[in-house]
Design an enzyme around this catalytic site. Structure first.
Site, short mmCIF file in Angstrom:
data_model
loop_
_atom_site.label_atom_id
_atom_site.label_comp_id
_atom_site.label_asym_id
_atom_site.label_seq_id
_atom_site.Cartn_x
_atom_site.Cartn_y
_atom_site.Cartn_z
N GLU A 177 0.88 -1.10 -0.05
CA GLU A 177 0.01 0.02 0.16
C GLU A 177 0.89 1.32 0.08
O GLU A 177 1.08 1.83 0.90
CB GLU A 177 -1.01 0.03 1.29
CG GLU A 177 -1.92 1.30 1.17
CD GLU A 177 -2.76 1.45 2.49
OE1 GLU A 177 -2.70 0.42 3.49
OE2 GLU A 177 -3.58 2.02 2.68
N LYS A 219 -2.48 -2.05 -3.14
CA LYS A 219 -3.60 -1.15 -2.44
C LYS A 219 -3.12 0.26 -2.78
O LYS A 219 -2.46 0.94 -1.91
CB LYS A 219 -3.65 -1.38 -1.15
CG LYS A 219 -4.62 -0.56 -0.29
CD LYS A 219 -4.98 -1.32 1.17
CE LYS A 219 -5.87 -0.29 1.73
NZ LYS A 219 -6.40 -0.73 2.99
N GLY A 263 -10.11 8.80 2.63
CA GLY A 263 -10.97 10.03 2.95
C GLY A 263 -12.00 10.60 2.22
O GLY A 263 -12.82 11.44 2.60
P1 13P Z 1 -9.15 4.24 4.25
O1 13P Z 1 -10.06 3.46 3.22
O2 13P Z 1 -9.79 4.87 5.62
O3 13P Z 1 -8.18 5.16 3.37
O4 13P Z 1 -8.27 3.20 4.87
C1 13P Z 1 -7.29 2.24 3.95
C2 13P Z 1 -6.41 1.69 4.73
O5 13P Z 1 -6.27 0.55 5.03
C3 13P Z 1 -5.49 2.66 5.21
O6 13P Z 1 -4.28 2.11 5.57
#
Ligand code: 13P
Length: 340
Positions: A177, A219, A263
């Site tokens: 991510e 991600k 967000g």
């Molecule tokens: P959000 O969908 O709230 O951005 O969170 C995803 C997530 O796992 C952040 O690390």
């Protein structure tokens, strides 16, 4: 490493029209969201919230994997049943957040480096024993005056790649991510450029660290204008820019891309994911799925407010958002779903 098992798990996580549920907020992040709604910031309140989530009827029809936090993977329902058991029974695969957070980066004002590699091999072995079959590590990249720097992008990309290699060694599918943040006044085009550069750097390091692309998931953020940018593009324009960027930077061997919500409101996140699938699904090498936290949890959290009497209504709100995102994977989401 059993390569085929990793490939099978990665594919299962993005199979059909399901997606991931991120419920891995660290204690400080979870407490911050509770505090904003006047919910007590205690271990018991966090446990009760997570029990509400994992016992939501119908969740397994929309969610393939749930990302847990260290505290949560060790917790149980009030009746003593471990959460991991409840999750497995719903047909959901357990995952675990393994980074230890984004810290200020030395010599790089305004930038962060994600930590957590020390001792990771041992922690992964323990999480595997506890039932986790996939993991998550989040790097954050901010856009601003003179940032992101090469130093920040390189260091975060290398950490992501080293994490991913350790995961695969442990039989755990890494969810990689790199999040380019929405905060700021930057344009959609600036976000596209930065996201493309970050993804190229991440995949270069994944290659260098010998990560098997078929046994991982990406991600990323969607390509969006900054929150305070005066020009906010349409849903279709966001979908086009995001897919164009991903096509340039994400190898076809990766089985799936599961977006973070970052967000965005629940409705916008669903609408944008839907537009990508409507416009491109049949022509893409990877599945376009979701791995939302706030965009699935927030409306339910606002209803729950820490009160037992609100559990059922909150669960309905949670599964509603999950269903909207399942529809978005099929390209069948529409605003009318929000009125039912
Ligand atoms: P959000 O969908 O709230 O951005 O969170 C995803 C997530 O796992 C952040 O690390």
């Amino acid at each position: 490493m059993n390569q085929q098992k990793l490939i099978d798990t990665a594919r299962m996580l993005v199979a059909g029209d399901k997606g991931l549920l991120a419920m891995d907020e660290s204690n400080p992040t979870c407490n911050k969201r509770f505090a904003a709604l006047g919910i007590p910031q205690t271990e018991e309140a966090r446990r009760a919230w997570r029990e509400l989530i994992v016992t939501t009827p119908g969740l397994g029809e929309c969610i393939s994997g749930a990302i847990l936090y260290d505290e949560t993977i060790r917790q149980q329902k009030k009746d003593g049943t471990p959460f991991v058991k409840v999750i497995t029974k719903s047909g959901i695969i357990s995952g675990i957040k393994v980074d230890s957070g984004a810290k200020d980066m030395a010599g790089h004002p305004g930038e962060k480096i994600t930590e957590g590699l020390d001792g990771l091999r041992d922690r992964l072995a323990e999480y595997f024993q506890m039932g986790a079959r996939f993991a998550k590590w989040r790097a954050v990249i901010a856009i601003g005056d003179g940032i992101p720097s090469r130093g920040c992008i390189e260091a975060n990309a290398q950490a992501l790649a080293r994490y991913a290699a350790l995961c695969q060694e442990a039989g755990i599918v890494p969810v990689v991510e790199p999040e380019v943040l929405m905060d700021g006044g930057h344009t959609l085009e600036q976000c596209r450029k930065v996201t493309e550069k970050v993804l190229h750097t991440v995949f270069s390091h994944l290659y260098t660290q010998r990560v098997m692309l078929e046994g991982m998931l990406l991600k990323p953020n969607m390509v969006l204008p900054g929150l305070s940018c005066p020009k906010q593009e349409t849903v279709d324009e966001v979908a086009d820019a995001t897919v164009r960027c991903l096509k340039r930077a994400v190898p076809a061997a990766v089985p799936g891309i599961a977006f973070l919500s970052g967000g965005q409101s629940g409705e916008l996140a669903s609408a944008r994911l839907n537009a990508m699938n409507v416009r491109f699904k049949s022509r893409l090498p990877w599945a376009l799925a979701f791995s939302f936290a706030r965009a699935v949890q927030q409306p339910a959290l606002e209803i729950w407010q820490g009160k037992e009497a609100n559990v059922s209504a909150a669960q309905q709100a949670l599964v509603h958002r999950a269903r909207c995102n399942r529809a978005a994977r099929r390209g069948e989401y529409n605003a009318a779903m929000e009125r039912t």
